[in-house]
Design a protein around this motif. Structure first.
Motif: not given
Length: 212
Positions: A94-119
Motif C-alpha cells: 500500500f505504501r508503494n502504491l500511495r507514494a506513486a499516486e501522490i507523485k503522479h498527482g503532484r506531477v499532473a497538477m503541475m502539468a495541467a496548470l502548465g498545459g493551460v498557461a503555456q498558451h
C-alpha cells in the motif's frame, strides 16, 4: 547400741500447674508450625496456578493493516479499488502504491496548470518555441525539457526520498505553512486524482485536434 530412726522416703511431689503449662506451650508451637507449613504450601500452589493462568492467556495480535481506513478513502467513492491492488494486511504494498499516486498527482497538477498557461506565457528565449506537445521536439524547448528531466531526477533520487518512518509523500513543510494535516492530505489526493484526468484530457485533446 543406740537405735537410729531411719527416715521414711519422701513421697514424690504431685505434678504442679507449671508442668501442664509447658505441655500446652509445646503443643501450641507444634500446631503453629504445622499451620505455617500448610499456609506456605497453599501459597505455593496459588502462585503456581497464577503463573499457569498467565501463561495460558493468549496474546491478542494487532488488527491487520486495512487500506480502507487510510487517508484518501473519502466520500463520495469511499475506498475505491475495483482492480484489487491494495490487499488487506499488505502495508508495504500500500505504501508503494500511495507514494506513486501522490507523485503522479503532484506531477499532473503541475502539468495541467502548465498545459493551460503555456498558451499565454512564454519564458524569455523561448518565444519561437511552439505551444503544446511539439515544444518538446523543437529547440530550444528540447533543452528545457532535458534540464527539467535532470532536475526532477536529482530531486527524486537525492533530496525527496521516501522515509519509512513517515507517511508516503511526506517531505516536510519547507514553506512553513503548517498545513500538513488530515484535511489537507485529503485535498491533495483529491486534487491530484482530478489533475491526472485533466492532464490526460489536455494531451488527448491536442492530439485529436492539433490545437494546444
Amino acid at each position: 547400741a543406740s537405735t537410729f530412726d531411719v527416715p521414711a522416703p519422701a513421697a514424690s511431689a504431685p505434678a504442679g500447674p507449671s508442668c501442664g503449662v509447658g505441655l500446652l506451650c509445646v503443643g501450641a508451637v507444634a500446631s503453629a508450625g504445622a499451620m505455617a507449613r500448610r499456609a506456605a504450601a497453599g501459597s505455593r500452589k496459588k502462585a503456581g496456578a497464577s503463573k499457569h493462568q498467565l501463561r495460558a492467556e493468549p496474546v491478542q495480535a494487532p488488527p491487520p493493516f486495512d487500506p480502507a481506513a487510510q487517508v484518501g478513502a473519502m466520500p463520495p467513492l469511499g475506498f475505491f479499488d475495483p482492480a484489487g491492488f491494495c490487499k488487506k494486511g499488505d502495508k508495504d504494498g500500500f505504501r508503494n502504491l500511495r507514494a506513486a499516486e501522490i507523485k503522479h498527482g503532484r506531477v499532473a497538477m503541475m502539468a495541467a496548470l502548465g498545459g493551460v498557461a503555456q498558451h499565454f506565457v512564454k519564458f524569455p528565449g523561448f518565444d519561437g518555441v511552439p505551444s503544446g506537445l511539439s515544444a518538446v521536439s523543437t529547440a530550444p524547448g528540447t533543452y528545457g525539457f532535458v534540464a527539467l528531466f535532470l532536475v526532477a531526477g536529482a530531486l527524486e533520487l537525492g533530496l525527496w526520498t521516501e522515509d519509512p518512518s513517515k507517511e508516503p509523500g511526506n517531505f516536510g513543510d519547507p514553506a512553513g505553512l503548517g498545513q500538513y494535516n488530515t484535511e489537507m492530505r485529503q485535498r491533495e489526493l483529491n486534487n491530484g486524482r482530478f489533475a491526472m484526468f485533466a492532464a490526460i484530457g489536455i494531451i488527448s485533446a491536442e492530439l485529436l485536434t492539433g490545437k494546444d
